[in-house]
Design a protein around this motif. Structure first.
Motif, PDB file in Angstrom:
ATOM      1  N   TYR A   1       2.009 -28.534 134.964  1.00 40.49           N
ATOM      2  CA  TYR A   1       0.551 -28.268 135.353  1.00 40.49           C
ATOM      3  C   TYR A   1       0.284 -29.084 136.460  1.00 40.49           C
ATOM      4  O   TYR A   1       0.459 -30.341 136.462  1.00 40.49           O
ATOM      5  N   PRO A   2      -0.654 -28.516 137.279  1.00 42.82           N
ATOM      6  CA  PRO A   2      -1.143 -29.534 138.380  1.00 42.82           C
ATOM      7  C   PRO A   2      -2.093 -30.500 137.837  1.00 42.82           C
ATOM      8  O   PRO A   2      -2.737 -30.278 137.196  1.00 42.82           O
ATOM      9  N   LEU A   3      -2.111 -31.568 138.406  1.00 45.43           N
ATOM     10  CA  LEU A   3      -3.188 -32.747 138.076  1.00 45.43           C
ATOM     11  C   LEU A   3      -4.029 -32.958 139.708  1.00 45.43           C
ATOM     12  O   LEU A   3      -3.284 -32.839 140.587  1.00 45.43           O
ATOM     13  N   TYR A   4      -5.257 -32.709 139.574  1.00 45.61           N
ATOM     14  CA  TYR A   4      -6.042 -33.142 140.700  1.00 45.61           C
ATOM     15  C   TYR A   4      -6.815 -34.503 140.320  1.00 45.61           C
ATOM     16  O   TYR A   4      -7.519 -34.572 139.252  1.00 45.61           O
ATOM     17  N   SER A   5      -6.642 -35.545 141.407  1.00 50.90           N
ATOM     18  CA  SER A   5      -7.280 -36.778 141.308  1.00 50.90           C
ATOM     19  C   SER A   5      -7.516 -37.032 142.609  1.00 50.90           C
ATOM     20  O   SER A   5      -7.717 -36.295 143.628  1.00 50.90           O
ATOM     21  N   TYR A   6      -8.129 -38.502 142.683  1.00 55.56           N
ATOM     22  CA  TYR A   6      -8.469 -38.992 143.908  1.00 55.56           C
ATOM     23  C   TYR A   6      -8.077 -40.474 143.949  1.00 55.56           C
ATOM     24  O   TYR A   6      -7.672 -41.205 143.243  1.00 55.56           O
ATOM     25  N   THR A   7      -7.853 -40.750 145.308  1.00 51.54           N
ATOM     26  CA  THR A   7      -7.268 -42.185 145.365  1.00 51.54           C
ATOM     27  C   THR A   7      -7.989 -42.812 146.602  1.00 51.54           C
ATOM     28  O   THR A   7      -8.604 -42.139 147.424  1.00 51.54           O
ATOM     29  N   SER A   8      -7.918 -44.140 146.770  1.00 47.78           N
ATOM     30  CA  SER A   8      -8.775 -44.722 147.685  1.00 47.78           C
ATOM     31  C   SER A   8      -7.972 -44.352 149.131  1.00 47.78           C
ATOM     32  O   SER A   8      -6.882 -44.098 149.263  1.00 47.78           O
ATOM     33  N   CYS A   9      -8.988 -44.421 150.120  1.00 45.95           N
ATOM     34  CA  CYS A   9      -8.523 -44.334 151.603  1.00 45.95           C
ATOM     35  C   CYS A   9      -9.269 -45.024 152.534  1.00 45.95           C
ATOM     36  O   CYS A   9     -10.132 -45.531 152.290  1.00 45.95           O
TER      37      CYS A   9
ATOM     38  N   ALA B   1       1.859 -33.016 136.805  1.00 46.47           N
ATOM     39  CA  ALA B   1       1.669 -33.883 135.763  1.00 46.47           C
ATOM     40  C   ALA B   1       2.886 -34.812 135.432  1.00 46.47           C
ATOM     41  O   ALA B   1       2.801 -36.061 135.076  1.00 46.47           O
ATOM     42  N   ARG B   2       4.020 -34.026 135.358  1.00 44.98           N
ATOM     43  CA  ARG B   2       5.234 -34.762 135.007  1.00 44.98           C
ATOM     44  C   ARG B   2       5.356 -36.091 135.874  1.00 44.98           C
ATOM     45  O   ARG B   2       6.100 -37.182 135.468  1.00 44.98           O
ATOM     46  N   TYR B   3       5.084 -35.805 137.053  1.00 43.67           N
ATOM     47  CA  TYR B   3       5.666 -36.645 138.101  1.00 43.67           C
ATOM     48  C   TYR B   3       4.326 -37.955 138.398  1.00 43.67           C
ATOM     49  O   TYR B   3       4.620 -38.969 139.269  1.00 43.67           O
ATOM     50  N   ALA B   4       3.211 -37.703 137.653  1.00 40.11           N
ATOM     51  CA  ALA B   4       2.095 -38.588 138.104  1.00 40.11           C
ATOM     52  C   ALA B   4       2.047 -40.036 137.253  1.00 40.11           C
ATOM     53  O   ALA B   4       2.469 -39.768 135.923  1.00 40.11           O
ATOM     54  N   PRO B   5       1.953 -40.798 138.040  1.00 36.63           N
ATOM     55  CA  PRO B   5       1.692 -42.173 137.246  1.00 36.63           C
ATOM     56  C   PRO B   5       0.627 -42.259 136.168  1.00 36.63           C
ATOM     57  O   PRO B   5      -0.220 -41.706 136.321  1.00 36.63           O
ATOM     58  N   THR B   6       0.569 -42.962 135.355  1.00 36.52           N
ATOM     59  CA  THR B   6      -0.429 -43.096 134.120  1.00 36.52           C
ATOM     60  C   THR B   6      -1.719 -43.433 134.845  1.00 36.52           C
ATOM     61  O   THR B   6      -2.819 -42.807 134.618  1.00 36.52           O
ATOM     62  N   CYS B   7      -1.878 -44.251 135.792  1.00 34.40           N
ATOM     63  CA  CYS B   7      -3.071 -44.644 136.576  1.00 34.40           C
ATOM     64  C   CYS B   7      -3.624 -43.619 137.233  1.00 34.40           C
ATOM     65  O   CYS B   7      -4.735 -43.570 137.339  1.00 34.40           O
TER      66      CYS B   7
ATOM     67  N   ASN C   1      -3.513 -40.437 136.566  1.00 30.68           N
ATOM     68  CA  ASN C   1      -4.133 -39.426 135.269  1.00 30.68           C
ATOM     69  C   ASN C   1      -5.418 -40.142 134.638  1.00 30.68           C
ATOM     70  O   ASN C   1      -6.207 -39.465 134.162  1.00 30.68           O
ATOM     71  N   GLU C   2      -5.621 -41.311 134.790  1.00 28.29           N
ATOM     72  CA  GLU C   2      -6.740 -42.155 134.125  1.00 28.29           C
ATOM     73  C   GLU C   2      -7.503 -42.628 135.241  1.00 28.29           C
ATOM     74  O   GLU C   2      -8.661 -43.308 135.198  1.00 28.29           O
ATOM     75  N   HIS C   3      -7.492 -41.916 136.355  1.00 35.63           N
ATOM     76  CA  HIS C   3      -8.176 -42.253 137.717  1.00 35.63           C
ATOM     77  C   HIS C   3      -8.576 -43.797 137.964  1.00 35.63           C
ATOM     78  O   HIS C   3      -9.617 -44.221 138.396  1.00 35.63           O
ATOM     79  N   THR C   4      -7.321 -44.417 137.683  1.00 38.50           N
ATOM     80  CA  THR C   4      -7.528 -46.099 138.247  1.00 38.50           C
ATOM     81  C   THR C   4      -6.619 -46.464 139.027  1.00 38.50           C
ATOM     82  O   THR C   4      -6.494 -47.491 139.800  1.00 38.50           O
TER      83      THR C   4
END
Length: 119
Positions: A35-43, A74-80, A82-85
């Motif tokens: 399933y898709p995960l949507y998150s944010y990362t610093s830029c 989601a399978r390829y996402a690192p734990t951080c 998923n936790e938005h860290t």
């Protein structure tokens, strides 16, 4: 066939259908994580066009620093992630399953601004 036999057959069919749907969803979401995960990362606005929260927007300012959007399976996402860290997350090595989106007029949503790109 009697009414009782028809009712039992119908109830068994419904039960089997419910179990199959449950098993499919369990495998899809918990085992395979397809399933898709949507998150944010610093830029870094000095390198990329980043999203920023519009200070005049009535939307809740959930992310105060410039950010980029991440879409990943989601399978390829690192734990951080998923936790938005995560900080400085990239899709290097998993490009087929991950996309980092930088700000442009085409992807801008309500309550967001694009940072000005400095060169």
């Amino acid at each position: 066939m009697s009414k009782k036999t028809e009712l039992i057959t119908f109830l068994i069919s419904i039960f089997v259908l419910v179990v199959m749907v449950f098993a499919y969803n369990f495998l899809h979401y918990y085992t395979a994580k397809e399933y898709p995960l949507y998150s944010y990362t610093s830029c870094d606005p000095s390198r990329d066009s980043c999203f920023e929260v519009d200070p005049e927007s009535e939307n809740f300012a959930f992310y105060t620093e410039p950010y980029a959007k991440v879409d990943i399976i989601a399978r390829y996402a690192p734990t951080c992630l998923n936790e938005h860290t995560c900080t400085n997350f990239t899709c290097i090595g998993i490009e087929d399953h991950c996309t980092v989106t930088y700000c442009s007029d085409e992807v801008l949503e309500d309550g967001e601004l694009c940072s000005t790109l400095i060169h």
